[in-house]
Design an enzyme around this catalytic site. Sequence first.
Site, short mmCIF file in Angstrom:
data_model
loop_
_atom_site.label_atom_id
_atom_site.label_comp_id
_atom_site.label_asym_id
_atom_site.label_seq_id
_atom_site.Cartn_x
_atom_site.Cartn_y
_atom_site.Cartn_z
N ASN A 1 29.38 29.99 42.09
CA ASN A 1 29.05 31.27 42.75
C ASN A 1 27.61 31.69 42.46
OD1 ASN A 1 31.77 31.23 43.26
ND2 ASN A 1 32.15 33.30 42.51
N HIS B 1 31.65 31.50 37.97
CA HIS B 1 30.98 32.71 38.45
C HIS B 1 29.67 32.88 37.69
CE1 HIS B 1 34.07 34.91 40.94
NE2 HIS B 1 34.69 33.80 40.57
N HIS C 1 27.54 37.82 35.14
CA HIS C 1 26.96 38.22 36.42
C HIS C 1 25.59 38.87 36.20
CE1 HIS C 1 31.29 38.09 37.61
NE2 HIS C 1 30.76 37.50 38.65
N SER D 1 32.08 40.29 49.14
CA SER D 1 32.61 41.16 48.09
C SER D 1 33.12 42.46 48.72
CB SER D 1 31.51 41.49 47.07
OG SER D 1 30.55 42.35 47.66
N SER E 1 23.83 32.05 38.91
CA SER E 1 22.41 32.10 39.30
C SER E 1 21.53 31.57 38.18
CB SER E 1 22.00 33.55 39.62
OG SER E 1 22.42 33.89 40.92
N ASP F 1 24.76 34.57 43.61
CA ASP F 1 24.40 35.78 44.35
C ASP F 1 23.04 36.32 43.92
OD1 ASP F 1 24.37 38.05 45.88
OD2 ASP F 1 25.89 39.13 44.75
N ASP G 1 35.42 37.73 47.57
CA ASP G 1 34.94 37.61 46.19
C ASP G 1 35.40 38.83 45.37
OD1 ASP G 1 33.41 36.46 44.12
OD2 ASP G 1 31.62 37.62 44.67
N HIS G 2 35.97 38.59 44.20
CA HIS G 2 36.39 39.66 43.29
C HIS G 2 37.24 40.74 43.97
CE1 HIS G 2 34.15 38.29 39.81
NE2 HIS G 2 33.14 38.04 40.61
#
Length: 316
Positions: A253, A210, A179, A48, A213, A255, A81-82
Amino acid sequence: MIVTTAQLFKHAYGKYAIGAYNINNAEQAMGLFKGAIQSQAPFIIQISKGARSYTDKRMLEAIIRAAGVIFPEAIYAVHLDHGDEQTCYECIDSGFFSSVMIDASHDPFAQNVAITKRVVDRAHAKGISVEAELGMLGGVEEDINVEEGNACLTDPFEAEDFVKQTGCDSLACAIGTSHGAFKFKGKQSLHFDVLEKIKARLPGFPLVMHGSSSVPQDEVARINAAGGKIAGSMGVDVNEYLPAATRGVTKVNIDTDGRLVWTRVHREFFRDKPGDFDFRPPGKIFIEEYAKFIASRNVLLGSANQLTDLRASLGK
Ligand code: G3H
Ligand code: 13P
Ligand code: ZN
């Protein structure tokens, strides 16, 4: 071996998803590569803007290059990323990235198209792939906080139009995730109906999820028992990864879950050894625990045990 995301997507599409993991430092890189080899899985390393400036972007690139030497068996792509437009250009010109993400999803449709198209033109001229985003995820991103109520799912008709107009190589779609550690209230589920409609309009086109998690509740409980205060967190049901993969989600994705592993290891370590101040013992535990986590996620994504077949299909 560094490959392009396009090569990874070609092998995975419709069968399994490639785990895309954010890294910021050497310990994460070691754990990621170890876990990928343990599970014999290809993967994507994501960097990122925040990760690039955490120490120094050259430091992170050197760490990744070193990891590639330490783990010669690994097959992976390196991805921004982003990114904003400027950072995309920097990464395209760096010669290190397999692909970049231009995230203009917060701009109106026409502007998102225009910005994405400019990045695609510059990236394709150098053989680099571009991930774009359409629709808005809820939750907290680096600079922008999207209120949960404002998160809007990707419109399948717009998705088709967007891909045609921009020529992007993969598309991050908003299908209910956000996120961070607080993704859902109440029953958690992805919007498979929306995903199926997008896939119908974009058959064979790699989609990206995205905010994937799972925010394991046992992990959160251990963090809280060791002094943390992460209340009301909730993530994606890991049993929905593969159903999403068979519906076109080719990149997942992750994180936040890695950050939770780090937090649990370090909180427990220093709770149990309050007199210690050497960072290496917990760092070593983190590397092993992160490797275990990565391997477990690759199993759930279906990317585990794909290395031999992928290598053969790449002719390597
Ligand atoms: O979606 C964003 C990723 O989790 C990266 O987070 O921007 O804090 O490095 P970061
Ligand atoms: P999580 O932090 O929710 O896993 O999302 C990661 C992500 O989308 C990175 O782009
Ligand atoms: Zn993201």
